[in-house]
Design an enzyme around this catalytic site. Sequence first.
Site, PDB file in Angstrom:
ATOM      1  N   HIS A   1       0.823  -1.208   0.000  1.00 17.36           N
ATOM      2  CA  HIS A   1       0.000   0.000   0.000  1.00 17.36           C
ATOM      3  C   HIS A   1       0.859   1.260   0.000  1.00 17.36           C
ATOM      4  O   HIS A   1       0.581   2.222  -0.726  1.00 17.36           O
ATOM      5  CB  HIS A   1      -0.910  -0.014   1.235  1.00 17.36           C
ATOM      6  CG  HIS A   1      -1.679   1.250   1.427  1.00 17.36           C
ATOM      7  ND1 HIS A   1      -1.295   2.220   2.324  1.00 17.36           N
ATOM      8  CD2 HIS A   1      -2.808   1.720   0.835  1.00 17.36           C
ATOM      9  CE1 HIS A   1      -2.154   3.223   2.286  1.00 17.36           C
ATOM     10  NE2 HIS A   1      -3.078   2.951   1.389  1.00 17.36           N
TER      11      HIS A   1
ATOM     12  N   GLU B   1       2.180   1.779  -3.458  1.00 20.24           N
ATOM     13  CA  GLU B   1       1.126   2.280  -4.347  1.00 20.24           C
ATOM     14  C   GLU B   1       1.035   3.801  -4.263  1.00 20.24           C
ATOM     15  O   GLU B   1       0.903   4.488  -5.279  1.00 20.24           O
ATOM     16  CB  GLU B   1      -0.202   1.638  -3.966  1.00 20.24           C
ATOM     17  CG  GLU B   1      -1.416   2.205  -4.688  1.00 20.24           C
ATOM     18  CD  GLU B   1      -2.556   2.513  -3.734  1.00 20.24           C
ATOM     19  OE1 GLU B   1      -3.038   3.661  -3.725  1.00 20.24           O
ATOM     20  OE2 GLU B   1      -2.968   1.597  -2.995  1.00 20.24           O
ATOM     21  N   HIS B   2       1.123   4.361  -3.060  1.00 21.82           N
ATOM     22  CA  HIS B   2       1.132   5.816  -2.895  1.00 21.82           C
ATOM     23  C   HIS B   2       2.367   6.437  -3.544  1.00 21.82           C
ATOM     24  O   HIS B   2       2.289   7.431  -4.258  1.00 21.82           O
ATOM     25  CB  HIS B   2       1.149   6.168  -1.405  1.00 21.82           C
ATOM     26  CG  HIS B   2      -0.182   6.170  -0.749  1.00 21.82           C
ATOM     27  ND1 HIS B   2      -0.764   7.298  -0.225  1.00 21.82           N
ATOM     28  CD2 HIS B   2      -1.065   5.164  -0.524  1.00 21.82           C
ATOM     29  CE1 HIS B   2      -1.937   6.995   0.299  1.00 21.82           C
ATOM     30  NE2 HIS B   2      -2.141   5.705   0.137  1.00 21.82           N
TER      31      HIS B   2
ATOM     32  N   GLU C   1      -3.683   8.328   6.908  1.00 22.74           N
ATOM     33  CA  GLU C   1      -4.703   7.393   6.454  1.00 22.74           C
ATOM     34  C   GLU C   1      -5.005   6.351   7.537  1.00 22.74           C
ATOM     35  O   GLU C   1      -6.160   5.956   7.736  1.00 22.74           O
ATOM     36  CB  GLU C   1      -4.254   6.710   5.160  1.00 22.74           C
ATOM     37  CG  GLU C   1      -5.349   5.944   4.461  1.00 22.74           C
ATOM     38  CD  GLU C   1      -4.927   5.418   3.101  1.00 22.74           C
ATOM     39  OE1 GLU C   1      -5.703   4.640   2.524  1.00 22.74           O
ATOM     40  OE2 GLU C   1      -3.834   5.775   2.623  1.00 22.74           O
TER      41      GLU C   1
END
Length: 424
Positions: free
Chosen positions: A45, A48-49, A125
């Site tokens: 994740h 991905e950012h 997040e």
Amino acid sequence: MRRTQLPGGLRVVTEHVPSVHSASVGVWVGVGSRDEGRSVAGAAHFLEHLLFKATPSRTAVQIAQEMDAVGGELNAFTSREHTCYYAHVLDSDLALAVDMVADVVLRGRCLADDVEVERDVVLEEIAMRDDDPEDTLGDVFLSAMFGEHPVGRPVIGSVDSVSAMTRAQLHSFHVRRYTPDRMVVAVAGNVDHDEVVGLVREHFGRHLVRGQSPVPPRRGAGRVPGRPTLQVIRRDAEQTHLSMGVRTPGRHWEHRWALSVLNTALGGGLSSRLFQQIRETRGLAYSVYSTVDTFADSGALSIYAGCQPERFDEVVRVTTDVLSDVARDGLTADECRIAKGSLRGGLVLGLEDSASRMHRIGRSELNHGEHRSIAETLDRIDAVTVEEVNAVARQLLTRPFGAAVLGPVRAKRSLPRPLQTIAG
């Protein structure tokens, strides 16, 4: 739908939808959070950012400006078993979409300064997830169901793992995991397959290794160790939130369509048994539903409800009574008929745009290596019998339950008896 496999194992699948004026491009990578070591939990994740921050030819601002200039969308998401980078544009901007998605996925630079900036974004997040009881409960529930198995870990990682992750670890994850044999380029909309293949060849370039293409890797079936457990998060809140459920076989199970019918009849719509019993008849909760998570080697059928603390015991009692009744007596023919109709309508209505069709063919290629037409899928749903659904209910709903509770709970011993039974 057409399919081409290129050198290096990269697969290109397209679906021509002549009635739209858009194109949706997705690069699906068969890598997710279950592929991480514990020390780098959340790496898929985080990466991905990070890949959107800079490429050799574009800054983050330029990436955003180029997509905004054509009114398109460029985004990504990470799950436990795959990551998808996608763009949704006018069909006339197909070449730009393939260029930009390939640029990000293949050539995102993982710069040290960008790692520090994006680390803070990911930590925000995580904080946002923690402020949302339903999101938090979803992660806690899968941990209760799967324990130390990799699918039991949050996709987003933890504060500790994200804070400690280094640029070298993220770069290594990118280089080692993002290989063509793990990738699918899925495109749907008003597009031509041969044009798409030409664009992919152009923008994937040197990543298309000549020679014999490897067989695309496929996750094998494994065994999840241990039993489901009960996990409790004590939090001062206006509601108590519950998720409880059972393990299921993985996505290749021969009875997966019957499981979908069972799930829909239990809590998939306004006429479902749980919704009617908990909300409509008794007014115990506003939100109550069931869902199925499926992975390569396992899955979970779960029920969620959120209610005021003083109603929690009754919500648990009604929920367990409904599940016991269905396990013992099964669903009625009418319940199965309505559930099958709901599934058919939801499938067709959910494929009204190019983005949803791109997601369907990309996920199908990555997870199954084959494609079923919409008509074939509808036929498969129609073929499910009441007897098959009730056999699945008897098999699954008599298994050991797991559960997660979040809210103003004093102690495990104060929980309703069915949950104490899970806790042992």
